[in-house]
Design a protein around this motif. Structure first.
Motif, PDB file in Angstrom:
ATOM      1  N   ARG A  88       0.832  -1.217   0.000  1.00 41.38           N
ATOM      2  CA  ARG A  88       0.000   0.000   0.000  1.00 41.38           C
ATOM      3  C   ARG A  88       0.861   1.259   0.000  1.00 41.38           C
ATOM      4  O   ARG A  88       0.417   2.320  -0.406  1.00 41.38           O
ATOM      5  CB  ARG A  88      -0.889   0.046   1.248  1.00 41.38           C
ATOM      6  N   GLY A  89       2.107   1.127   0.518  1.00 42.06           N
ATOM      7  CA  GLY A  89       2.985   2.300   0.616  1.00 42.06           C
ATOM      8  C   GLY A  89       2.642   3.182   1.804  1.00 42.06           C
ATOM      9  O   GLY A  89       3.124   4.310   1.905  1.00 42.06           O
ATOM     10  N   ILE A  90       1.840   2.647   2.708  1.00 47.75           N
ATOM     11  CA  ILE A  90       1.373   3.455   3.850  1.00 47.75           C
ATOM     12  C   ILE A  90       1.280   2.588   5.094  1.00 47.75           C
ATOM     13  O   ILE A  90       0.871   1.429   5.023  1.00 47.75           O
ATOM     14  CB  ILE A  90      -0.044   4.014   3.556  1.00 47.75           C
ATOM     15  N   LYS A  91       1.658   3.174   6.239  1.00 47.33           N
ATOM     16  CA  LYS A  91       1.415   2.517   7.518  1.00 47.33           C
ATOM     17  C   LYS A  91       0.892   3.552   8.515  1.00 47.33           C
ATOM     18  O   LYS A  91       1.456   4.644   8.630  1.00 47.33           O
ATOM     19  CB  LYS A  91       2.723   1.892   8.040  1.00 47.33           C
ATOM     20  N   GLU A  92      -0.169   3.198   9.217  1.00 50.69           N
ATOM     21  CA  GLU A  92      -0.688   4.109  10.240  1.00 50.69           C
ATOM     22  C   GLU A  92       0.149   3.943  11.498  1.00 50.69           C
ATOM     23  O   GLU A  92       0.442   2.819  11.917  1.00 50.69           O
ATOM     24  CB  GLU A  92      -2.156   3.792  10.581  1.00 50.69           C
ATOM     25  N   VAL A 100       5.743   4.459   3.551  1.00 56.34           N
ATOM     26  CA  VAL A 100       6.793   3.472   3.820  1.00 56.34           C
ATOM     27  C   VAL A 100       7.090   2.692   2.540  1.00 56.34           C
ATOM     28  O   VAL A 100       6.199   2.485   1.719  1.00 56.34           O
ATOM     29  CB  VAL A 100       6.413   2.456   4.931  1.00 56.34           C
ATOM     30  N   ASP A 101       8.330   2.302   2.392  1.00 55.61           N
ATOM     31  CA  ASP A 101       8.701   1.347   1.347  1.00 55.61           C
ATOM     32  C   ASP A 101       9.900   0.566   1.867  1.00 55.61           C
ATOM     33  O   ASP A 101      10.254   0.696   3.050  1.00 55.61           O
ATOM     34  CB  ASP A 101       8.950   2.037  -0.001  1.00 55.61           C
ATOM     35  N   ARG A 102      10.527  -0.211   0.986  1.00 55.08           N
ATOM     36  CA  ARG A 102      11.535  -1.141   1.480  1.00 55.08           C
ATOM     37  C   ARG A 102      12.803  -0.450   1.976  1.00 55.08           C
ATOM     38  O   ARG A 102      13.712  -1.102   2.470  1.00 55.08           O
ATOM     39  CB  ARG A 102      11.837  -2.202   0.415  1.00 55.08           C
ATOM     40  N   ARG A 103      12.880   0.857   1.894  1.00 57.54           N
ATOM     41  CA  ARG A 103      14.040   1.580   2.433  1.00 57.54           C
ATOM     42  C   ARG A 103      13.963   1.729   3.949  1.00 57.54           C
ATOM     43  O   ARG A 103      14.959   2.074   4.584  1.00 57.54           O
ATOM     44  CB  ARG A 103      14.132   2.976   1.800  1.00 57.54           C
ATOM     45  N   GLY A 142      18.256   7.103  14.689  1.00 56.12           N
ATOM     46  CA  GLY A 142      17.765   5.965  13.892  1.00 56.12           C
ATOM     47  C   GLY A 142      16.309   6.207  13.529  1.00 56.12           C
ATOM     48  O   GLY A 142      15.427   5.417  13.835  1.00 56.12           O
ATOM     49  N   THR A 143      16.081   7.308  12.834  1.00 58.85           N
ATOM     50  CA  THR A 143      14.696   7.767  12.635  1.00 58.85           C
ATOM     51  C   THR A 143      13.903   6.925  11.636  1.00 58.85           C
ATOM     52  O   THR A 143      12.672   6.903  11.669  1.00 58.85           O
ATOM     53  CB  THR A 143      14.689   9.269  12.237  1.00 58.85           C
ATOM     54  N   GLY A 144      14.583   6.232  10.720  1.00 56.27           N
ATOM     55  CA  GLY A 144      13.867   5.387   9.752  1.00 56.27           C
ATOM     56  C   GLY A 144      12.862   6.198   8.950  1.00 56.27           C
ATOM     57  O   GLY A 144      13.215   7.193   8.307  1.00 56.27           O
ATOM     58  N   SER A 145      11.595   5.821   9.027  1.00 63.08           N
ATOM     59  CA  SER A 145      10.534   6.545   8.304  1.00 63.08           C
ATOM     60  C   SER A 145      10.249   7.911   8.926  1.00 63.08           C
ATOM     61  O   SER A 145       9.403   8.642   8.410  1.00 63.08           O
ATOM     62  CB  SER A 145       9.247   5.723   8.340  1.00 63.08           C
ATOM     63  N   GLY A 146      10.905   8.201  10.058  1.00 62.11           N
ATOM     64  CA  GLY A 146      10.618   9.455  10.763  1.00 62.11           C
ATOM     65  C   GLY A 146       9.492   9.281  11.766  1.00 62.11           C
ATOM     66  O   GLY A 146       9.040  10.261  12.375  1.00 62.11           O
ATOM     67  N   ALA A 147       9.066   8.046  11.966  1.00 59.91           N
ATOM     68  CA  ALA A 147       7.876   7.785  12.783  1.00 59.91           C
ATOM     69  C   ALA A 147       7.908   8.509  14.135  1.00 59.91           C
ATOM     70  O   ALA A 147       6.961   9.224  14.490  1.00 59.91           O
ATOM     71  CB  ALA A 147       7.715   6.280  12.994  1.00 59.91           C
ATOM     72  N   VAL A 148       9.006   8.339  14.872  1.00 57.28           N
ATOM     73  CA  VAL A 148       9.047   8.895  16.233  1.00 57.28           C
ATOM     74  C   VAL A 148       9.128  10.422  16.191  1.00 57.28           C
ATOM     75  O   VAL A 148       8.344  11.118  16.844  1.00 57.28           O
ATOM     76  CB  VAL A 148      10.240   8.287  17.016  1.00 57.28           C
ATOM     77  N   ALA A 149      10.058  10.949  15.387  1.00 55.04           N
ATOM     78  CA  ALA A 149      10.245  12.405  15.335  1.00 55.04           C
ATOM     79  C   ALA A 149       8.976  13.097  14.827  1.00 55.04           C
ATOM     80  O   ALA A 149       8.531  14.104  15.398  1.00 55.04           O
ATOM     81  CB  ALA A 149      11.432  12.735  14.425  1.00 55.04           C
ATOM     82  N   VAL A 150       8.392  12.558  13.771  1.00 59.94           N
ATOM     83  CA  VAL A 150       7.224  13.211  13.162  1.00 59.94           C
ATOM     84  C   VAL A 150       5.999  13.078  14.073  1.00 59.94           C
ATOM     85  O   VAL A 150       5.251  14.045  14.281  1.00 59.94           O
ATOM     86  CB  VAL A 150       6.939  12.613  11.757  1.00 59.94           C
ATOM     87  N   ASP A 178      15.509  10.074   3.301  1.00 63.66           N
ATOM     88  CA  ASP A 178      14.627  10.612   2.244  1.00 63.66           C
ATOM     89  C   ASP A 178      13.167  10.339   2.590  1.00 63.66           C
ATOM     90  O   ASP A 178      12.294  11.190   2.410  1.00 63.66           O
ATOM     91  CB  ASP A 178      14.960   9.968   0.885  1.00 63.66           C
ATOM     92  N   VAL A 179      12.899   9.144   3.094  1.00 64.35           N
ATOM     93  CA  VAL A 179      11.516   8.796   3.467  1.00 64.35           C
ATOM     94  C   VAL A 179      11.076   9.640   4.667  1.00 64.35           C
ATOM     95  O   VAL A 179       9.969  10.186   4.697  1.00 64.35           O
ATOM     96  CB  VAL A 179      11.405   7.278   3.797  1.00 64.35           C
TER      97      VAL A 179
END
Ligand SMILES: C[S@@+](CC[C@H](N)C(=O)[O-])C[C@H]1O[C@@H](n2cnc3c(N)ncnc32)[C@H](O)[C@@H]1O
Length: 308
Positions: A88-92, A100-103, A142-150, A178-179
């Motif tokens: 889907r390219g999306i995670k809630e 989200v993607d494989r990066r 280690g922000t990854g998708s930015g989940a925690v910071a965002v 980038d993500v």
């Protein structure tokens, strides 16, 4: 899957929602999905471009040929084990939709605990400071998708406190950054977060009042037994070295210079790492305090590390 009427053998023509769901769920059940019906609903909703509730509520609604083909392709991807979130390219996460993607690692619900603790910590500190003159500095390592910071910035915005913080989000993966940047912009907090490509923390960073991290914590020898969807995620986001605490340990080692006086680090850990993190902090930072916060299921989830 429903037999294509156009004879192509690959695509589907218009079909009933209920039939597509039934056939897709059956295919996914056969391929080992633990949530075949839910997966099928999410993938069909994504293909059609509506919410899942609409799909569930309208079993008789027709689905056009293009959407049916997109859905069939998504079911095929899912049947190889690929996570629904990548398809889907999306995670809630924490009430927000993240690209989200494989990066990047797909943000996990248990990490919401880290965001909640961080939000409470920021609010407590802002309250204790009274009228703030300098922004409160927060790092998300280690922000990854930015989940925690965002998610933290968005939560603080809801509390009218986002202007009082400056968040630095780091990752060792340029692709992940980038993500994360795209997610920060999508949630209108791009101006509150700066991004740094670095190993843990920038070498000459100013001190932070709050260091947050959800670094990899899977033991290297457990990597080969992860569930199939997890094998689609970056190894860099999962492999925590021989004891699972290699990266977290290196960050703990840097806390004396990274944390401002009175600062605190909140570090996500694995459910079986509560005792190990306390022992590690005692070894690396004698005289410091380390306590472990539990999640809703009563399992160790976040280590709180600070000077005594
Ligand atoms: C478990 S993922 C967490 C991602 C995100 N914070 C979350 O909670 O969904 C760990 C992240 O840490 C990054 N990482 C791994 N080693 C790192 C290092 N030495 N310095 C900075 N980031 C690192 C990975 O690239 C990955 O994005």
């Amino acid at each position: 899957m429903t037999e294509p009427a156009d004879g192509s053998g690959t695509g589907l023509t218009a079909a009933r929602t209920g039939d597509l769901l039934r056939d897709g769920a059956e295919r996914l059940r056969g391929s080992g999905s633990e949530t075949p019906r839910l997966d099928a609903e999410l993938l069909l909703a994504h293909a059609v471009g509506v919410g899942r509730t609409a799909i569930v509520a309208h079993a008789d609604a027709p689905v056009g040929a293009d959407a049916a083909r997109t859905y069939a392709a998504a079911i095929e991807r899912r049947s190889t084990g690929e996570p629904v979130a990548y398809i889907r390219g999306i995670k809630e996460f924490h009430g927000l939709a993240f690209f989200v993607d494989r990066r990047v690692l797909i943000p996990r619900p248990e990490t919401e605990r880290l965001v909640e603790l961080a939000t409470a910590e920021v609010m407590h500190r802002l309250g204790a400071r009274g009228r703030a003159y300098e922004p409160l500095r927060v790092a998300d390592v280690g922000t990854g998708s930015g989940a925690v910071a965002v998610a933290l910035a968005a939560a603080l915005r809801r509390l009218n406190a986002v202007d009082a913080v400056e968040i630095t989000a780091t990752d060792i993966s340029d692709d992940a950054l980038d993500v994360a940047k795209a997610n920060a912009v999508a949630h209108a907090v791009g101006d509150r977060i700066s991004f740094a490509l670095t190993d843990l923390l920038p070498p000459s960073a100013e001190e932070f009042e709050l260091v947050l991290a959800n670094l990899p914590y899977v033991r290297s020898d457990a990597m080969s037994s992860l569930p199939p969807p997890t094998t689609f995620e970056p190894t860099l986001a999962l492999d925590g070295g021989p004891d699972g605490l290699e990266r977290i340990g290196r960050l703990v080692d840097r806390l004396p210079s990274a944390l401002a006086g009175g600062g605190v680090a909140l570090l996500e850990i694995g459910a079986d790492q509560g005792e190990s993190i306390v022992a590690l902090v005692a070894e690396l930072l004698p005289g410091w305090r380390c306590s472990v916060e539990l999640d809703l299921g009563g399992l160790p989830r976040v280590a709180r590390v600070e000077r005594s």
